[in-house]
Design a protein around this motif. Sequence first.
Motif, PDB file in Angstrom:
ATOM      1  N   LEU A   1      40.785  40.503  30.440  1.00 28.31           N
ATOM      2  CA  LEU A   1      39.539  41.249  30.593  1.00 28.31           C
ATOM      3  C   LEU A   1      39.815  42.726  30.361  1.00 28.31           C
ATOM      4  O   LEU A   1      40.895  43.221  30.673  1.00 28.31           O
ATOM      5  N   THR A   2      38.811  43.416  29.851  1.00 28.11           N
ATOM      6  CA  THR A   2      38.955  44.857  29.708  1.00 28.11           C
ATOM      7  C   THR A   2      38.959  45.480  31.106  1.00 28.11           C
ATOM      8  O   THR A   2      38.390  44.899  32.049  1.00 28.11           O
ATOM      9  N   PRO A   3      39.585  46.631  31.269  1.00 34.11           N
ATOM     10  CA  PRO A   3      39.591  47.267  32.593  1.00 34.11           C
ATOM     11  C   PRO A   3      38.199  47.475  33.199  1.00 34.11           C
ATOM     12  O   PRO A   3      38.025  47.221  34.393  1.00 34.11           O
ATOM     13  N   PRO A   4      37.193  47.895  32.412  1.00 33.19           N
ATOM     14  CA  PRO A   4      35.872  48.054  33.034  1.00 33.19           C
ATOM     15  C   PRO A   4      35.293  46.737  33.563  1.00 33.19           C
ATOM     16  O   PRO A   4      34.716  46.700  34.651  1.00 33.19           O
ATOM     17  N   VAL A   5      35.454  45.650  32.811  1.00 32.98           N
ATOM     18  CA  VAL A   5      34.928  44.356  33.248  1.00 32.98           C
ATOM     19  C   VAL A   5      35.689  43.879  34.477  1.00 32.98           C
ATOM     20  O   VAL A   5      35.088  43.419  35.459  1.00 32.98           O
ATOM     21  N   ALA A   6      37.013  43.990  34.442  1.00 33.04           N
ATOM     22  CA  ALA A   6      37.817  43.588  35.603  1.00 33.04           C
ATOM     23  C   ALA A   6      37.426  44.403  36.831  1.00 33.04           C
ATOM     24  O   ALA A   6      37.320  43.863  37.936  1.00 33.04           O
ATOM     25  N   GLY A   7      37.169  45.689  36.643  1.00 32.48           N
ATOM     26  CA  GLY A   7      36.760  46.548  37.752  1.00 32.48           C
ATOM     27  C   GLY A   7      35.407  46.154  38.321  1.00 32.48           C
ATOM     28  O   GLY A   7      35.219  46.143  39.539  1.00 32.48           O
ATOM     29  N   GLU A   8      34.479  45.810  37.444  1.00 32.76           N
ATOM     30  CA  GLU A   8      33.156  45.371  37.911  1.00 32.76           C
ATOM     31  C   GLU A   8      33.264  44.071  38.695  1.00 32.76           C
ATOM     32  O   GLU A   8      32.635  43.916  39.744  1.00 32.76           O
ATOM     33  N   LEU A   9      34.056  43.127  38.192  1.00 35.35           N
ATOM     34  CA  LEU A   9      34.235  41.858  38.899  1.00 35.35           C
ATOM     35  C   LEU A   9      34.940  42.071  40.237  1.00 35.35           C
ATOM     36  O   LEU A   9      34.592  41.436  41.235  1.00 35.35           O
TER      37      LEU A   9
END
Length: 84
Positions: free
Chosen positions: A53-61
């Motif tokens: 996952l991209t860092p932004p997506v991983a952060g949102e999750l």
Amino acid sequence: MSRTDTQEIVEFARKWQQFDGGPDEEIFVTFGLAPDEYFRRLQAILDDGAAALTPPVAGELASVCAHRLRRSTKRSGVDESAAA
């Protein structure tokens, strides 16, 4: 946890991320897990970097996981300050 399990958990999380992680009933029906266990497993996947996952997506999750786990703790009546 198998690679397939990891993929299914991440796919479900992505599908429901805009809706606070999905309804408790859907989590149970899909995975046979209580929501807090599902979010602990998802958090472990994110922490391990097991999902591409991209860092932004991983952060949102990760934010969704943290919110749902806090909500679960509050609902169960556990005092977080006493647990620390």
